[in-house]
Design a protein around this motif. Structure first.
Motif, short mmCIF file in Angstrom:
data_model
loop_
_atom_site.label_atom_id
_atom_site.label_comp_id
_atom_site.label_asym_id
_atom_site.label_seq_id
_atom_site.Cartn_x
_atom_site.Cartn_y
_atom_site.Cartn_z
N LYS A 55 53.65 -53.27 -118.10
CA LYS A 55 54.05 -54.32 -119.00
C LYS A 55 53.11 -54.05 -120.26
O LYS A 55 53.69 -54.66 -121.34
CB LYS A 55 53.64 -55.64 -118.12
CG LYS A 55 53.75 -56.87 -118.76
CD LYS A 55 53.56 -58.01 -118.03
CE LYS A 55 54.04 -59.29 -118.81
NZ LYS A 55 53.35 -59.49 -120.04
N GLN A 56 51.79 -53.68 -120.10
CA GLN A 56 51.20 -53.69 -121.46
C GLN A 56 51.48 -52.55 -122.27
O GLN A 56 51.47 -52.67 -123.69
CB GLN A 56 49.73 -52.91 -120.94
CG GLN A 56 48.71 -53.06 -122.01
CD GLN A 56 47.41 -52.75 -121.72
OE1 GLN A 56 47.29 -52.29 -120.68
NE2 GLN A 56 46.21 -53.18 -122.50
N ASN A 115 58.04 -53.15 -123.17
CA ASN A 115 58.60 -54.37 -123.43
C ASN A 115 59.74 -54.44 -122.33
O ASN A 115 60.58 -55.53 -122.25
CB ASN A 115 59.25 -55.02 -124.66
CG ASN A 115 59.62 -56.29 -124.99
OD1 ASN A 115 59.09 -57.12 -124.33
ND2 ASN A 115 60.83 -56.46 -125.70
N ASP A 169 56.85 -63.10 -120.52
CA ASP A 169 55.74 -63.95 -120.64
C ASP A 169 55.66 -64.90 -119.36
O ASP A 169 54.46 -65.26 -119.14
CB ASP A 169 55.80 -64.70 -121.86
CG ASP A 169 55.54 -63.96 -123.21
OD1 ASP A 169 54.93 -62.65 -123.19
OD2 ASP A 169 55.91 -64.41 -124.27
N ASN A 170 56.65 -64.97 -118.59
CA ASN A 170 56.67 -65.52 -117.39
C ASN A 170 56.48 -65.02 -115.96
O ASN A 170 57.24 -65.41 -115.22
CB ASN A 170 57.92 -66.49 -117.57
CG ASN A 170 57.91 -67.40 -118.69
OD1 ASN A 170 56.98 -68.15 -119.19
ND2 ASN A 170 59.12 -67.26 -119.38
#
Length: 309
Positions: free
Chosen positions: A74-75, A78, A305-306
């Motif tokens: 995730k880091q 995208n 983001d969720n």
């Protein structure tokens, strides 16, 4: 259905192939993370992820094993993270959905029916195995029933509903489409749904273009404009069926979970190599590959983001 951009999903490691079959198959957290990131950079907008035991490459559904690579992926990218709920064929549905419940991903897989899911012929192809568990795991798969009852599906859907996670509905045969329609009719899933047509698994429908057309026509009749679709061709059917699907307006899935090869008789060196190949084919045939954000819009996902990682 209007022509839209082509989503490439990459299934990084899976639960069928074992370390003996290919040195490229990732099973440590470092290798899974690296290959997932490379696949995203090559053009995959969705990463379908299983976990493995880092010591010997065995199948794991322990959330701790997922936590060793999910934040790193995730880091670094995208891409949409899609967590499998398939796991091992011997696990219960409660065990199989534990990682998705823990990490609340944007997507997870949802198998739409029980079946005789077997890969036992692979046991005869290798004289020796790297790890002791491999041979029996493969050879005994002819005794497995991949259980996905209506109760199991309902249980998983109900528990994951509060997370806003969308599903990759994996349909291995035409009856699974009717199972999915029933589940939509009783309110378990909401449009737009995302169907993964799967061809070439022993126990499921065969990898012929006629079957792809049949599955697509059936889905059109059942779901109308309420679905998006993709194709997974197992083994040697991977690239040919994906290419055909892209020209029919569908999306595509590749990855070492589904095939260890880049061409007939030649093992792939990585997941990214397969992604790069199908991207080149899709673009050469006049299609445009979707970015992760475009895939989120097409599939109505909740956004990166969720999630809980």
């Amino acid at each position: 259905m209007a022509k839209q951009k082509t989503i490439i999903t990459c299934a990084i490691t899976g639960a069928i192939h074992t370390p003996t079959m290919s040195d490229a198959l990732p099973y440590t957290p470092d290798d899974i993370a690296r290959q997932a990131i490379d696949a995203a950079e090559a053009g995959a907008s969705i990463l379908h992820l299983h976990a493995r035991r880092p010591t010997d490459g065995g199948v794991s559904i322990d959330p701790k094993d997922f936590s060793a690579f999910l934040p790193r992926i995730k880091q670094a990218t995208n891409a949409v993270i899609n967590i499998s709920t398939g796991g091992s064929l011997k696990n219960t549905i409660e065990e199989r959905i534990a990682p998705a419940l823990a990490f609340s991903p944007e997507m997870c897989s949802m198998n739409m029916g029980s079946m005789n899911f077997s890969f036992h012929p692979l046991a005869q192809r290798y004289e020796a195995f790297k790890f002791d568990w491999e041979k029996d795991y493969i050879a005994n798969s002819d005794t497995y029933i991949f259980r996905n009852t209506f109760a199991d599906i309902g249980n998983a859907a109900t528990q994951l509903a509060p997370h806003g996670t969308k599903f990759e509905h994996e349909c291995y045969d035409v009856g699974h489409l009717y199972n999915l329609k029933f589940c939509m009719d009783i309110g378990l899933f909401k449009a737009p749904i995302f169907i993964q047509f799967i061809f070439g698994i022993l126990g499921g429908i065969g990898p012929e273009v006629d079957n792809l057309i049949f599955m697509k026509r059936t889905a059109d009749r059942l779901f109308g404009k309420d679905y998006r679709w993709s194709v997974l061709g197992a083994g040697g059917a991977q690239m040919s069926l994906a290419s055909t699907a892209s020209q029919m307006g569908g999306n595509v899935r590749v990855g070492l979970e589904d095939s260890l090869f880049i061409e007939r008789g030649k093992l792939a060196t990585s997941n990214a190599q397969q992604v790069a190949k199908i991207r080149r084919i899709v673009e050469d045939l006049g299609c445009t590959v979707a970015s992760p954000e475009e895939a989120r819009e097409i599939l109505a996902l909740k956004g990166g983001d969720n999630v809980n990682f």
